[in-house]
Each structure stands twice: as C-alpha cells, then as structure tokens.
Design a protein around this motif. Structure first.
Motif, PDB file in Angstrom:
ATOM      1  N   ARG A   1       6.018  17.850   3.827  1.00 45.83           N
ATOM      2  CA  ARG A   1       5.783  19.067   4.722  1.00 45.83           C
ATOM      3  C   ARG A   1       5.835  20.350   4.132  1.00 45.83           C
ATOM      4  NH1 ARG A   1      10.906  18.963   8.886  1.00 45.83           N
ATOM      5  NH2 ARG A   1       9.749  20.718   9.887  1.00 45.83           N
ATOM      6  N   TYR A   2       6.556  20.315   3.043  1.00 46.53           N
ATOM      7  CA  TYR A   2       6.475  21.649   2.350  1.00 46.53           C
ATOM      8  C   TYR A   2       5.237  21.732   1.562  1.00 46.53           C
ATOM      9  CZ  TYR A   2       7.449  24.932  -1.520  1.00 46.53           C
ATOM     10  OH  TYR A   2       7.504  26.060  -2.353  1.00 46.53           O
ATOM     11  N   SER A   3       4.625  20.812   1.033  1.00 44.52           N
ATOM     12  CA  SER A   3       3.506  20.604   0.464  1.00 44.52           C
ATOM     13  C   SER A   3       2.045  21.007   1.429  1.00 44.52           C
ATOM     14  CB  SER A   3       3.114  19.244  -0.167  1.00 44.52           C
ATOM     15  OG  SER A   3       1.779  19.183  -0.752  1.00 44.52           O
ATOM     16  N   LYS A   4       2.422  20.561   2.679  1.00 49.50           N
ATOM     17  CA  LYS A   4       1.253  20.886   3.650  1.00 49.50           C
ATOM     18  C   LYS A   4       1.455  22.391   3.849  1.00 49.50           C
ATOM     19  CE  LYS A   4       0.194  20.156   8.672  1.00 49.50           C
ATOM     20  NZ  LYS A   4       0.526  19.438   9.869  1.00 49.50           N
ATOM     21  N   ARG A   5       2.631  23.122   3.991  1.00 54.39           N
ATOM     22  CA  ARG A   5       2.663  24.441   4.200  1.00 54.39           C
ATOM     23  C   ARG A   5       2.077  25.154   3.065  1.00 54.39           C
ATOM     24  NH1 ARG A   5       5.445  28.027   7.693  1.00 54.39           N
ATOM     25  NH2 ARG A   5       4.851  30.071   7.214  1.00 54.39           N
ATOM     26  N   GLN A   6       2.398  24.611   1.782  1.00 51.15           N
ATOM     27  CA  GLN A   6       1.735  25.284   0.743  1.00 51.15           C
ATOM     28  C   GLN A   6       0.199  25.244   0.620  1.00 51.15           C
ATOM     29  OE1 GLN A   6       3.019  23.212  -3.064  1.00 51.15           O
ATOM     30  NE2 GLN A   6       3.502  25.132  -3.975  1.00 51.15           N
ATOM     31  N   TRP A   7      -0.371  24.090   0.878  1.00 53.65           N
ATOM     32  CA  TRP A   7      -1.480  24.013   1.017  1.00 53.65           C
ATOM     33  C   TRP A   7      -2.456  24.997   1.806  1.00 53.65           C
ATOM     34  CZ3 TRP A   7      -4.929  22.563  -2.421  1.00 53.65           C
ATOM     35  CH2 TRP A   7      -4.591  21.595  -3.645  1.00 53.65           C
ATOM     36  N   GLU A   8      -1.749  25.100   3.205  1.00 52.48           N
ATOM     37  CA  GLU A   8      -2.254  25.911   3.978  1.00 52.48           C
ATOM     38  C   GLU A   8      -2.208  27.503   3.625  1.00 52.48           C
ATOM     39  OE1 GLU A   8       0.343  25.601   7.423  1.00 52.48           O
ATOM     40  OE2 GLU A   8      -0.618  23.808   8.019  1.00 52.48           O
ATOM     41  N   ASN A   9      -1.176  27.831   2.890  1.00 50.48           N
ATOM     42  CA  ASN A   9      -1.384  29.092   2.073  1.00 50.48           C
ATOM     43  C   ASN A   9      -2.491  29.234   0.970  1.00 50.48           C
ATOM     44  OD1 ASN A   9       0.912  29.711   3.781  1.00 50.48           O
ATOM     45  ND2 ASN A   9       2.367  29.380   2.036  1.00 50.48           N
ATOM     46  N   ARG A  10      -2.683  28.242   0.333  1.00 49.22           N
ATOM     47  CA  ARG A  10      -3.749  28.282  -0.631  1.00 49.22           C
ATOM     48  C   ARG A  10      -5.216  28.297  -0.047  1.00 49.22           C
ATOM     49  NH1 ARG A  10      -1.412  23.610  -4.835  1.00 49.22           N
ATOM     50  NH2 ARG A  10       0.352  24.567  -5.524  1.00 49.22           N
ATOM     51  N   ILE A  11      -5.230  27.675   1.121  1.00 47.86           N
ATOM     52  CA  ILE A  11      -6.652  27.476   1.651  1.00 47.86           C
ATOM     53  C   ILE A  11      -6.777  28.977   2.192  1.00 47.86           C
ATOM     54  CG2 ILE A  11      -7.652  26.941   3.686  1.00 47.86           C
ATOM     55  CD1 ILE A  11      -6.350  23.985   3.203  1.00 47.86           C
ATOM     56  N   GLN A  12      -5.871  29.761   2.848  1.00 42.62           N
ATOM     57  CA  GLN A  12      -5.886  31.002   3.355  1.00 42.62           C
ATOM     58  C   GLN A  12      -6.378  32.059   2.141  1.00 42.62           C
ATOM     59  OE1 GLN A  12      -2.261  31.970   5.321  1.00 42.62           O
ATOM     60  NE2 GLN A  12      -2.712  30.790   6.835  1.00 42.62           N
ATOM     61  N   GLU A  13      -5.641  31.725   0.950  1.00 37.69           N
ATOM     62  CA  GLU A  13      -5.938  32.592   0.108  1.00 37.69           C
ATOM     63  C   GLU A  13      -7.412  32.457  -0.626  1.00 37.69           C
ATOM     64  OE1 GLU A  13      -2.767  32.015  -2.836  1.00 37.69           O
ATOM     65  OE2 GLU A  13      -1.075  32.698  -1.473  1.00 37.69           O
ATOM     66  N   LEU A  14      -7.904  31.277  -0.712  1.00 37.18           N
ATOM     67  CA  LEU A  14      -9.001  30.711  -1.151  1.00 37.18           C
ATOM     68  C   LEU A  14     -10.156  31.341  -0.191  1.00 37.18           C
ATOM     69  CD1 LEU A  14     -10.531  29.101  -3.522  1.00 37.18           C
ATOM     70  CD2 LEU A  14     -10.167  27.286  -1.996  1.00 37.18           C
ATOM     71  N   SER A  15      -9.916  31.047   0.863  1.00 39.11           N
ATOM     72  CA  SER A  15     -10.708  31.861   1.913  1.00 39.11           C
ATOM     73  C   SER A  15     -11.148  33.273   1.968  1.00 39.11           C
ATOM     74  CB  SER A  15     -10.445  31.228   3.268  1.00 39.11           C
ATOM     75  OG  SER A  15     -10.068  30.014   3.642  1.00 39.11           O
ATOM     76  N   SER A  16     -10.050  33.914   1.574  1.00 38.53           N
ATOM     77  CA  SER A  16      -9.987  35.554   1.426  1.00 38.53           C
ATOM     78  C   SER A  16     -10.715  35.731   0.110  1.00 38.53           C
ATOM     79  CB  SER A  16      -8.534  36.092   1.267  1.00 38.53           C
ATOM     80  OG  SER A  16      -8.039  35.790   2.571  1.00 38.53           O
ATOM     81  N   VAL A  17     -10.461  35.014  -0.762  1.00 39.22           N
ATOM     82  CA  VAL A  17     -11.591  35.065  -1.995  1.00 39.22           C
ATOM     83  C   VAL A  17     -12.807  34.753  -2.075  1.00 39.22           C
ATOM     84  CG1 VAL A  17     -11.752  34.288  -4.419  1.00 39.22           C
ATOM     85  CG2 VAL A  17      -9.374  34.725  -3.665  1.00 39.22           C
ATOM     86  N   VAL A  18     -13.224  33.463  -1.363  1.00 35.56           N
ATOM     87  CA  VAL A  18     -14.623  33.282  -0.990  1.00 35.56           C
ATOM     88  C   VAL A  18     -15.049  34.422   0.053  1.00 35.56           C
ATOM     89  CG1 VAL A  18     -16.174  31.512   0.205  1.00 35.56           C
ATOM     90  CG2 VAL A  18     -13.919  30.884  -1.264  1.00 35.56           C
ATOM     91  N   LEU A  19     -14.559  34.729   0.970  1.00 31.86           N
ATOM     92  CA  LEU A  19     -15.009  35.752   1.846  1.00 31.86           C
ATOM     93  C   LEU A  19     -15.370  36.968   1.225  1.00 31.86           C
ATOM     94  CD1 LEU A  19     -15.999  36.727   4.650  1.00 31.86           C
ATOM     95  CD2 LEU A  19     -13.451  37.317   5.175  1.00 31.86           C
ATOM     96  N   GLY A  20     -14.596  37.538   0.465  1.00 25.62           N
ATOM     97  CA  GLY A  20     -14.729  38.772  -0.595  1.00 25.62           C
ATOM     98  C   GLY A  20     -15.727  38.669  -1.492  1.00 25.62           C
ATOM     99  N   ALA A  21     -15.800  37.323  -2.087  1.00 27.91           N
ATOM    100  CA  ALA A  21     -17.031  37.203  -3.156  1.00 27.91           C
ATOM    101  C   ALA A  21     -18.215  37.119  -2.387  1.00 27.91           C
ATOM    102  CB  ALA A  21     -16.683  36.015  -3.789  1.00 27.91           C
ATOM    103  N   GLY A  22     -18.302  36.704  -1.172  1.00 25.85           N
ATOM    104  CA  GLY A  22     -19.581  36.283  -0.363  1.00 25.85           C
ATOM    105  C   GLY A  22     -20.131  37.732  -0.129  1.00 25.85           C
ATOM    106  N   VAL A  23     -19.155  38.709   0.485  1.00 28.00           N
ATOM    107  CA  VAL A  23     -19.612  40.000   0.696  1.00 28.00           C
ATOM    108  C   VAL A  23     -20.144  40.698  -0.269  1.00 28.00           C
ATOM    109  CG1 VAL A  23     -19.016  42.309   1.701  1.00 28.00           C
ATOM    110  CG2 VAL A  23     -18.125  40.007   2.892  1.00 28.00           C
ATOM    111  N   ALA A  24     -19.433  40.754  -1.615  1.00 22.57           N
ATOM    112  CA  ALA A  24     -20.051  41.417  -2.650  1.00 22.57           C
ATOM    113  C   ALA A  24     -21.213  40.553  -3.287  1.00 22.57           C
ATOM    114  CB  ALA A  24     -18.778  41.126  -3.842  1.00 22.57           C
TER     115      ALA A  24
END
Length: 565
Positions: free
Chosen positions: A415-438
C-alpha cells in the motif's frame, strides 16, 4: 505434646466436596493404602536398548523409588527411536529453512530459535522453600541440590546425566556449543555468572536434564501486572528497569526463555506462601503465559497440615490468587502432594519417612498425596517423549507467526509502495509535460525566453511537487503504521478468519502486532524488502503438508490413524 491428626471421614469429605468441589476433590479420594514410603511411575525410555543406570542406595527412604513398568505397553504404541530422531531432524531442517526469511523481514522469531538444547529438560520454578530442590533430589535418586527452609541457591542450575560427577560454572555452560544454552548471553554477564552445570553419574534421568531456578521472593519494588493503582501510570521502561535491577538481570525474561524451550514446567507453591508471593504470580502471568500444555502447578508439602481447616485455607488462598492472573473461569489442576522426608530418632537412627509424616496425617490421607506425587513424577519422566510433540508444536507456532508477519507486512508495504509510485508518476508526468512544451517551443522557433521559462517552471514545479509528496508520504507512513491501520491490514489479509471470529488467529495477531510495528518503523516502509509469493507458499506448504505428516509420524498408533507405521 498432643498432635491433632487429619483423618478424613466420608461424611466430612462429602460436605467438603459439596462446598467446593473443584478445590477439594482430592480429599474425598479413598481406597488407596500406602504400602511403602516411596512410589514412582514408570519412565519413558528415549532408546529402548539403553540400559538404566543403577539407582544409588541410601540409608533412608528419602530417595527410595520403586520401579514400575506399567507403561511399557504404552511405549509399544509410540514411534521407534529411529523415527523419533528422524522427526527431530526434519523439524530442525524445516525451522532452519525459514530463518533466512525471518532475518530479511525482521520477523518475530528469536535468533537461534531453531536450535534447541542437546537433551530434553524439565524446568522448575517457584517460591523459595517450596521443595524444588528436594523434589529434584527425589527424582534423581541422590542428593544433588541443597535443600533448606531459607533460600539456599541464587543460580539457575542445569543438572545433566554423565559418566562422572563434574561441575562447571556459568561461562563454561553458556560457551558450550553443544549443550544449547548460548542464547542466555543476551541477558548479560550477571546472569551468566549466576548459572551453573552439574553433571552427575548414577541418576535416574538418563534421557533428560533438570533445571532448578532461584526461589522467588517479594522485594520492595512493584512488579508489572501486580502493581497498585497508584503506580500504574509509570512508564514501561521504568518497570522493566526496576525488574532487571532487582536481581541484576531480567529474571522474568530468563524464565520465559527457559520455559519456551522446556518440555515440562513445574510451578511450585508451599503451604506457607500459597500464591501470596507477588513475583511468583507475576512470572505466571508474564513468563508462563501460553504454556498451559506443559505447565504443572504443584502445591507441595501438603503433609505439613495438621488440621483440615489449615489445608482448606491454604488451598483456597492459592486458588484465589491464581484466579487473579489466570483469565479463565476454570482453574487448572493443582497437584497437591508431599515428598518422603527421612526423620532421625533421638538415638540417631533413621526412621522411615512414613512414620514421621503420620504424626500429622493419617495413612488414608497420605495415600492420595503420594498418588499425586506419582502423577507429577510420571509427567516429569515423560519429558523425552514430550520433546517430540513440543518440537513440532514449536515449529507450527513459529511458522504461523512468521507467515502472519510476512503477509501483513507485505500488505502494508504494498500500500505504501502504491502511493509512492503514484507520486512518482505525477512527478514524471510533470517532467514529461514540461519537456514536451519546451521541445515544441524549440521546434516552432518560439523565443528562447518562453522556452527557458517553461523549463524553469517545470523544474520548480516538479521540485515543489516532490517536496509536497514526500511530506505527504511521511504522513501516509505514520498512518499505515498506526495500530488501527495495522489491524485493518490484518482484517484485509485474513477475511475468513476474522468473519469466523477465529480465536487462534486473533491470539497470533496479538503476539506479533507490536513486534511487527517496531520492525516496520525501524526499517522504514520505503526500505522494507518485498515478500515473494514463493516464500508465502513455502510457509503455507509447511503448515498444510509437512506438519500434519510429522504429527502422524509422532502420534501413537490408534484406530484413527490415517497411515500405519
């Protein structure tokens, strides 16, 4: 001086049983005649071809025990010595195979818990001057322990059979790699220097050891579980510290360690202190809990009573005090007995033990006490046979503890690992979105200021998100490790047992909940290793297949046996 005799007549016994049938059932027992001063039940031989050692002769009846082979026919139903040794080896291998998993997930099993003592043993604990040393001498057939009214020994004494009489001190005993007491090192040097080994030749217990413990005495400090209402607000650390400083080591923990590995445990009381010693009751509550299957409660020296009223008060007092620490409506059987004690006449000649005790008790009353003593002695002599059952029971208990620890820990970690991966996916998505716009800005020749702004915003946004998620993740970890959430994980992983109100699984959970919480806190959910499904399947296979097979091998032959040996 005129001494009152305790003569139990049928009418008086009937009235006594009617008033308290549970406590005084033994007094109505009639029909036994004491033919000799010493009686004994048969012993159980570890190996049928092993010769019994000669019984030492004494000039009194104090150590006289009449051999009795009435249980030889029962031994024929028991597994052969080769099968017994095979069972022990298989249990040891299975227990050793689960220890790596226990170490990796910081399980509830103690270090070296898979290693037992070289011989089965009987453990005696109780009040001082309750007759433990005298009973040991009676079992051994020769005087080994010093007996007396005042406390005579402050050591844990291991008495083992051997070719000749040898004494060893505590460091030598604990340092012996073969006898199996290395685990006592955890209790510190003070305990080590208060242990000793006595190897004796010519004793009756050729197949097991006997361990005597220091007599328990109340001290000015209060003990956990027996403290007054005014002192219950003290912290557990202060209580533990007081208990340790009382003797210089954790006496309660040592008794627990010994009792867990013992095959028979005898708890002695005497008429002068029938359950009124707080330390004894504390040991019964905290150190001997969960060991009812091998615990015998003994009220010794019952031949000292001169009046039925004295016995009634002492027995009633013992039952009353035991009811305070035994959370059941039904009290266990209390073995009321006495030992044959040699007396000396005025001219210095030894008299029989029976003649000295009949000054206080009638022969008909003594017969029941001696019969009870035979029952206790028979249970002591069964220690080698009980070793087989206890080893299998210990394996069953250990696997259950480790399995529940692993399953619940994996649920919390996942359960902790699931929440941890959800946070990582959010952060990775933000990085991908920013890199895509740039990237789009560079592709369409957007001004550099815009592209740089996007990159800077992405870095700042992802960094802030990571900080926020990390703080939230700590809150999630604290929540998951709360008692309520751990209990929810137990209910989620054991839905059938919870719905059926399975008391066995509830008891297992009560034992591992706090140790599990501490191990998860100590390691951290982010670093806690994952439990493989193959490890869980292996533990379940031991419970479902291996342990039932070992039980069938160890059980005596009967008409309900599934497989004939």
């Amino acid at each position: 001086m005129i001494v009152s005799r305790l003569i139990i007549r049928p009418a008086a016994a009937a009235r006594l049983v009617q008033s308290n049938n549970k406590c005084y059932r033994q007094l109505a027992h009639r029909g036994f005649l004491l033919k000799s001063s010493g009686r004994c039940s048969s012993t159980w031989n570890w190996a049928n071809n092993k010769q019994q050692s000669p019984t030492p002769k004494t000039n009194t009846d104090e150590f006289s025990v009449t051999p009795n082979n009435s249980q030889d026919s029962d031994n024929d139903c028991n597994p052969s010595p080769s099968v017994q040794q095979s069972i022990l080896n298989q249990c040891s291998e299975l227990h050793s195979s689960i220890m790596p998993l226990n170490s990796s997930i910081q399980g509830p099993l103690a270090k070296n818990s898979d290693k037992g003592t070289s011989l089965p043993f009987v453990f005696l604990v109780g009040n001082h001057s309750s007759g433990k040393s005298s009973f040991i001498n009676y079992v051994l057939g020769r005087p080994v322990q010093t007996a007396g009214v005042a406390p005579t020994d402050d050591c844990f004494t291991v008495i083992a059979p051997g070719p000749k009489d040898v004494d060893q001190d505590g460091p030598a005993l604990v340092g012996d790699p073969d006898i199996g007491f290395e685990g006592l090192r955890q209790f510190g040097p003070t305990l080590i220097h208060h242990t000793q080994l006595k190897v004796r030749n010519g004793i009756r217990n050729q197949d097991f050891m006997i361990i005597d413990s220091p007599g328990m005495i109340d001290s000015p400090v209060n003990y956990g579980g027996m403290v007054s209402n005014n002192s219950r607000d003290r912290s557990s650390s202060n209580s533990t510290s007081s208990a340790i400083m009382d003797r210089g080591y954790d006496f309660q923990g040592v008794v627990r360690w010994m009792a867990e590995r013992a095959d028979v445990v005898l708890l002695f009381f005497d008429p002068d202190k029938p359950g009124t010693t707080g330390e004894t009751l504390n040991i019964l509550l905290h150190s001997l809990g969960g060991m009812d299957h091998k615990l015998l409660i003994v009220l010794n020296k019952a031949d000292q009573f001169k009046k039925i009223h004295d016995f009634a008060r002492a027995y009633g007092s013992l039952c009353w005090n035991l009811s305070k620490v035994i959370p059941r409506k039904d009290l266990p059987r209390i073995f009321t007995m006495c030992l044959p004690v040699a007396a000396t006449s005025s001219d210095g000649e030894a008299k029989s033990a029976t003649s000295s005790t009949t000054e206080a008790l009638d022969q008909r009353a003594l017969a029941d006490l001696h019969q009870t003593r035979d029952d206790v002695l028979a249970e002591v002599m069964k220690a080698p046979k009980r070793r087989i059952d206890n080893v299998i029971t210990n394996l069953h208990d250990s696997v259950h503890l480790l399995l529940m620890h692993a399953v619940v820990a994996e649920d919390v970690r996942s359960r902790y690992s699931k929440r941890q991966w959800e946070n990582r996916i959010q952060e990775l998505s933000s990085v991908v979105l920013g890199a895509g716009v740039a990237g789009l800005g560079i592709h369409f020749d957007v001004p550099v200021q815009f592209t740089g702004g996007v990159v800077a915003a992405t870095v700042i946004g992802v960094g802030g998100m990571h900080w926020f998620n990390s703080s939230k993740l700590k809150d999630v970890e604290e929540q998951l490790l709360s008692v309520e959430e751990l209990s929810a994980s137990f209910q989620r992983t054991h839905p059938q047992e919870v719905s059926e109100a399975n008391e066995f699984y509830s008891a297992i959970w009560a034992r591992i909940r706090d140790p599990l919480r501490m191990s998860l806190w100590r390691t951290g959910l982010s670093d806690f290793p994952a439990v493989k499904k193959s490890d869980v399947a292996k533990l379940q296979s031991i419970l479902d297949d291996e342990i039932p097979r070992l039980r069938r091998l160890a059980s005596p032959s009967h008409h309900g046996s599934k497989h004939d040996r």
